[in-house]
Write an enzyme that holds these catalytic residues in place. Structure first.
Site, mmCIF file in Angstrom:
data_model
loop_
_atom_site.group_PDB
_atom_site.id
_atom_site.type_symbol
_atom_site.label_atom_id
_atom_site.label_comp_id
_atom_site.label_asym_id
_atom_site.label_seq_id
_atom_site.Cartn_x
_atom_site.Cartn_y
_atom_site.Cartn_z
ATOM 1 N N GLU A 326 0.701 -1.127 -0.073
ATOM 2 C CA GLU A 326 -0.103 0.009 -0.079
ATOM 3 C C GLU A 326 0.838 1.283 0.003
ATOM 4 O O GLU A 326 0.490 2.343 0.654
ATOM 5 C CB GLU A 326 -0.998 0.089 1.249
ATOM 6 C CG GLU A 326 -1.709 -1.107 1.331
ATOM 7 C CD GLU A 326 -2.691 -1.132 2.593
ATOM 8 O OE1 GLU A 326 -3.981 -1.462 2.447
ATOM 9 O OE2 GLU A 326 -2.114 -0.815 3.517
HETATM 10 C C1 TNX Z 1 -4.297 -3.924 4.768
HETATM 11 S S1 TNX Z 1 -2.922 -6.257 4.161
HETATM 12 C C2 TNX Z 1 -3.109 -3.665 5.178
HETATM 13 C C3 TNX Z 1 -2.809 -3.125 6.597
HETATM 14 C C4 TNX Z 1 -4.410 -3.206 7.413
HETATM 15 C C5 TNX Z 1 -5.191 -4.340 6.792
HETATM 16 C C6 TNX Z 1 -6.454 -4.675 7.573
HETATM 17 C C7 TNX Z 1 -1.946 -5.047 4.047
HETATM 18 C C8 TNX Z 1 -0.606 -5.560 3.586
HETATM 19 N N1 TNX Z 1 -2.166 -4.086 4.547
HETATM 20 O O1 TNX Z 1 -2.308 -1.894 6.683
HETATM 21 O O2 TNX Z 1 -3.988 -3.269 8.571
HETATM 22 O O3 TNX Z 1 -5.511 -3.905 5.314
HETATM 23 O O4 TNX Z 1 -7.244 -5.447 7.233
#
Ligand code: TNX
Length: 514
Positions: A326
């Site tokens: 992300e």
């Molecule tokens: C996505 S999964 C994220 C996290 C959040 C999560 C909550 C991932 C690699 N990144 O930053 O905590 O969703 O479900």
């Protein structure tokens, strides 16, 4: 079913659900092979734990088994030296096991006169001890003396894992969890042959481990959490205590520092890490994708190298996770520049990099382990990485995310990847999920627990149990040895154990709890 090991006829564990006294009725994850007999062995007050002479590893596991069995039985269970023909106890042997059982498998034989557990390596012996524990009545988990009898069903279990990496992840960044909570979670995971605990040690909301060369990361960057509470961090001594406790449960800790996004806590702690030289405030919300390290500044790479060096020094295991998910505030070109500089730093300190699946966009070296967290069955850059030889950890969010609600009434948790009831977490095949990611490309599975809504150990337990046991079976048991009907019966048998252990599990209506 089919059988991955040589040997005699076997029965898929699920098919034995109608035969409760049999060996396969209570064991999660389902063993690869079970041959039940009509014999039973009853552990008595004179029983000993026999270990092979001169094996410190077997002795350590013998002491651990003794610690499990003594409180409820009240028996002395002294350790003694094994010799052929001993009876009336449990023998732990690092010899005489089939080479086909590998370094995590074991052979457990229960006859009318005793229990013999054989493995090629300590991890296998430890796994076999967990099976023996589940073959004993649930009352064995009581902290004080119970009447017994301590009867074990007879037969032979020959068992080895399908995948060598079976993990759980705990996000200690969004909410901080202290050493005791983490140790207890480790103990609970060990019962299901989970062998890896990934700790998400940094995020926008907090930095949770002491780094001597950048002390403000933990002192300031760790001083709050989601919702504005006090947060916290592990000193190096505390972190080593977690690592040592995990080692005693044959669990490898994988530390994660999330880079280059999810870095607000670091950026708030050191103004010089920001492109504009200005530190943002600490963050206590739950948004994602707004922070980035400054890709064009040299100090960024000195920072990363210092952190990687100090973390590697705290890490006996082979893996170091660098996040990479992300990174919405980093351009694709900057992301590639960053990863192409950081991946070699991880290698320089002797570790194999793990990264969330976005890392495959940069064509990382084959030693890099992408962790798949998507919800779909297509991911082109992941499939291309697999073509080049990268091995993958599978944690599809709509199957393995322990922070998703079970259903609309679950009091905590998120919903972006859907509701995940127990059957949803169980009914999938890691080698038939993403197109182009076959069995041979799968290093293993992981069940991540993000903690935006998870505040206490009770919350951790409620979200993880029973689903983490489902993911543990997905990772351990041969596909042919598992099915939902058998699993729900065997999972039901864990309920009384959790009741006694005080595990705050979700009593799903899908499971026929006794
Ligand atoms: C996505 S999964 C994220 C996290 C959040 C999560 C909550 C991932 C690699 N990144 O930053 O905590 O969703 O479900």
């Amino acid at each position: 079913g089919t059988c991955g090991l040589s040997g005699t006829a076997w029965t898929p564990a699920g098919a034995l659900a109608a035969d409760p006294p049999g060996m396969a009725a209570t064991v999660v994850p389902a063993p690869a092979h079970v041959e039940s007999s009509t014999a039973t062995f009853t552990l008595g007050g004179q029983a000993r734990i026999y270990v092979q002479d001169g094996s410190p590893e077997a002795t350590k596991i013998g002491e651990y088994l003794r610690g499990l069995l003594r409180p409820a039985t009240g028996y002395a269970l002294p350790l003694a030296t094994y010799s052929a023909g001993v009876s009336g106890g449990v023998s732990l042997l690092l010899s005489g096991a089939d080479a086909g059982l590998g370094d995590q498998g074991y052979r457990l034989e229960v006859t009318g006169t005793g229990v013999t557990l054989r493995a090629n390596a300590p991890a296998g012996l430890f796994a076999g001890v967990q099976t023996l524990r589940q073959l004993l009545p649930a009352a064995i988990e009581h902290p004080t003396v119970r009447p017994g009898p301590w009867t074990v069903p007879g037969g032979i279990i020959t068992d080895r894992p399908r995948f060598r990496y079976r993990g759980a992840m705990l996000d200690v960044a969004r909410h901080f969890f202290g050493v005791d909570a983490v140790k207890r979670y480790i103990d609970e995971l060990a019962l299901y042959k989970i062998n890896t605990l990934h700790l998400h040690l940094s995020d926008d909301q907090g930095w949770r481990v002491q780094i001597d060369s950048w002390p403000r990361l933990a002192e300031y960057g760790g001083s709050t959490q989601v919702g504005g509470g006090p947060g916290g961090h592990y000193t190096k001594a505390q972190y080593r205590e977690i690592v040592a406790h995990a080692q005693s449960r044959h669990i490898t800790i994988v530390p994660e520092i999330d880079l280059p996004g999810h870095t607000n806590a670091a950026l708030a702690s050191y103004a010089e890490l920001n492109c504009d030289g200005t530190a943002p405030p600490l963050y206590t919300g739950t948004g994602v994708g707004f922070s980035s390290l400054c890709i064009s500044k040299e100090i960024t790479y000195r920072f990363v190298e210092d952190v990687v060096r100090e973390l590697a020094e705290l890490t006996p295991g082979p893996y170091l996770h660098i996040g990479g998910d992300e990174a919405h505030a980093t351009t694709d070109a900057d992301y590639a520049t960053f990863m192409n500089r950081v991946l070699p730093i991880v290698a320089k300190y002797g570790k194999r990099a793990v990264g969330w699946n976005e890392v495959t966009k940069v064509g990382p070296p084959v030693s890099t382990v992408p962790q798949y967290w998507g919800t779909g069955t297509a991911n082109t850059s992941l499939a291309q990485a697999v073509q080049r030889g990268n091995k993958v950890v599978m944690s599809p969010a709509n199957k393995t995310y322990m922070d998703m609600k079970y259903n609309a009434s679950t009091p905590i948790g998120l919903t972006w990847a859907g509701y995940i009831e127990v059957r949803t977490a169980y009914d999938w095949d890691p080698a038939a999920y993403v197109t182009g990611v076959p069995e041979a490309a799968v290093l293993g599975v992981e069940a991540p627990l993000w903690s935006e809504t998870v505040r206490t150990l009770k919350d951790i337990e409620f979200m993880a149990f029973p689903r983490v046991a489902a993911v543990a079976e997905v990772g351990w048991s041969p596909q042919a040895a598992r099915d939902w009907t058998g699993f729900r019966g065997r999972l039901a048998a864990q309920g009384p154990r959790w009741d006694i252990l005080g595990v705050n599990y979700y009593a799903s209506q899908q499971i026929p709890w006794p």
